[in-house]
Design an enzyme around this catalytic site. Structure first.
Site, short mmCIF file in Angstrom:
data_model
loop_
_atom_site.label_atom_id
_atom_site.label_comp_id
_atom_site.label_asym_id
_atom_site.label_seq_id
_atom_site.Cartn_x
_atom_site.Cartn_y
_atom_site.Cartn_z
N LYS A 40 -13.26 -2.35 -0.02
CA LYS A 40 -13.09 -3.62 -0.97
C LYS A 40 -14.01 -3.24 -2.22
O LYS A 40 -15.14 -2.88 -2.22
CB LYS A 40 -13.96 -4.77 -0.27
CG LYS A 40 -13.95 -6.16 -0.94
CD LYS A 40 -14.41 -7.40 -0.25
CE LYS A 40 -15.82 -7.44 0.05
NZ LYS A 40 -16.52 -7.79 -1.30
N ASP A 67 -11.80 -7.65 -4.82
CA ASP A 67 -12.25 -8.97 -4.50
C ASP A 67 -12.91 -9.50 -5.57
O ASP A 67 -13.82 -9.66 -6.19
CB ASP A 67 -13.18 -8.61 -3.48
CG ASP A 67 -13.91 -10.01 -2.98
OD1 ASP A 67 -13.56 -11.36 -3.50
OD2 ASP A 67 -15.08 -9.79 -2.42
N LYS A 69 -11.57 -12.81 -7.01
CA LYS A 69 -11.55 -14.21 -6.96
C LYS A 69 -11.13 -14.84 -8.29
O LYS A 69 -12.05 -15.63 -8.53
CB LYS A 69 -12.69 -14.72 -6.37
CG LYS A 69 -13.54 -14.14 -5.17
CD LYS A 69 -14.78 -14.76 -4.75
CE LYS A 69 -15.27 -14.30 -3.12
NZ LYS A 69 -15.72 -12.98 -3.35
N ASP A 72 -8.37 -19.85 -12.38
CA ASP A 72 -8.24 -19.99 -13.99
C ASP A 72 -6.99 -20.85 -14.04
O ASP A 72 -6.52 -21.30 -13.09
CB ASP A 72 -8.03 -18.84 -14.90
CG ASP A 72 -8.54 -19.06 -16.49
OD1 ASP A 72 -8.22 -20.10 -16.99
OD2 ASP A 72 -9.54 -18.22 -16.78
O1 C5P Z 1 -23.12 -5.98 3.82
P1 C5P Z 1 -22.30 -7.10 4.36
O2 C5P Z 1 -21.42 -6.79 5.50
O3 C5P Z 1 -23.06 -8.45 4.45
O4 C5P Z 1 -21.24 -7.65 3.32
C1 C5P Z 1 -20.27 -8.49 3.31
C2 C5P Z 1 -19.44 -8.43 1.99
O5 C5P Z 1 -18.54 -9.66 2.15
C3 C5P Z 1 -19.99 -8.54 0.71
O6 C5P Z 1 -19.07 -7.76 -0.21
C4 C5P Z 1 -19.95 -9.98 0.54
O7 C5P Z 1 -19.86 -10.36 -0.99
C5 C5P Z 1 -18.60 -10.39 1.02
N1 C5P Z 1 -18.37 -11.77 1.33
C6 C5P Z 1 -19.44 -12.30 2.19
N2 C5P Z 1 -19.34 -13.64 2.48
C7 C5P Z 1 -18.25 -14.40 1.80
C8 C5P Z 1 -17.28 -13.77 1.02
C9 C5P Z 1 -17.69 -12.56 0.85
O8 C5P Z 1 -20.22 -11.87 2.72
N3 C5P Z 1 -18.12 -15.84 2.06
#
Ligand code: C5P
Length: 246
Positions: A40, A67, A69, A72
């Site tokens: 990602k 990712d 998001k 607009d």
């Molecule tokens: O390091 P970690 O496993 O916490 O990373 C989770 C990933 O998922 C990060 O890129 C974070 O921005 C993304 N994410 C999240 N929660 C959300 C949406 C996306 O942790 N609700």
């Protein structure tokens, strides 16, 4: 292009490349096998390194979930989606469901006519950083889970392929939405992992049992002393795990 179904099923882990430096990304990718995971690219990395790095990641045969998001007016989102799909050739990308039905439909139409492989288009419902009080302040007088379910239904009706959701929402959404509607969830941890800033976490096998299709995992893999071993461990913890029937 022939799609290897078995490989498709095996690659349920999406490794979050939450870095700003290209060196760090490429060093990590050197240690990971593109036949075992996807990656990602989020706002930090894309803002810092842009499409060039996405192309380098593709050269190493990794599928990319972009990712960004998008949120607009319909025309602007459709143009951005078209560019990401046709110029970057990403595997998955996302838009904010709160952009509304017209924006979601425009995004779906934009990927329908790309020449190359059509990416999965998924919606972001309620950011997990928002609680019920935050929603009330924004004028939404319903609980976060209710709003998540409502937005996921709009995404499904508009023709999106799935949504990103918290592990706590997977079972609820799986019970309400068609089986082919993809549920992509971050917040995944093994018992031995540090939680970091994630508050509501779930184990990888439990998330799959509840109906998640893809697990987004960052630090437990990217910051591990041996990222390949951490990935293998996650894969073995979900291999053979069967989702609950709905
Ligand atoms: O390091 P970690 O496993 O916490 O990373 C989770 C990933 O998922 C990060 O890129 C974070 O921005 C993304 N994410 C999240 N929660 C959300 C949406 C996306 O942790 N609700």
């Amino acid at each position: 292009m022939l799609i290897d179904r078995e490989e498709e099923n095996r690659k349920r882990i999406i490794v979050a490349l939450d870095f700003s430096s290209e060196d760090e990304v490429l060093r990590l990718l050197d240690q990971l096998d593109p036949r075992l995971c996807r990656v990602k690219v989020g706002k930090e990395l894309f803002t810092a390194r842009g499409p060039k790095l996405v192309k380098k990641i593709h050269k190493r045969a990794f599928d990319v979930f972009l990712d960004l998001k998008f949120h607009d007016i319909p025309n602007t989102v459709a143009s951005a989606i078209r560019a990401a799909a046709s110029e970057l050739g990403v595997w998955m990308l996302n838009v904010h469901a709160s952009g509304g039905r017209a924006m979601l439909k425009a995004a779906c139409e934009a990927i329908a006519d790309v020449d190359c492989r059509r990416p999965h288009l998924i919606g972001v419902t309620v950011l997990t950083s928002l609680n019920d009080a935050d929603l009330a302040e924004l004028g939404l007088r319903c609980s976060a889970p209710r709003q998540v379910a409502r937005l996921a239904r709009v995404c499904c009706e508009a023709g999106l392929g799935g949504v990103v959701c918290s592990p706590a929402e997977v079972a609820m959404l799986r019970a309400e939405l068609p089986r082919e509607f993809l549920l992509v969830t971050p917040g995944i941890r093994r018992p031995e992992d540090t939680k970091g800033d994630q508050k509501r976490i779930m184990g990888p096998a439990e998330a799959i049992v509840n109906g998640a299709d893809y697990l987004v995992i960052g630090r437990p893999i990217t910051r591990a002393s041996d990222p390949a071993a951490a990935l293998e461990d996650y894969i073995s913890s979900i291999s053979g795990v069967v989702p609950n029937p709905y």
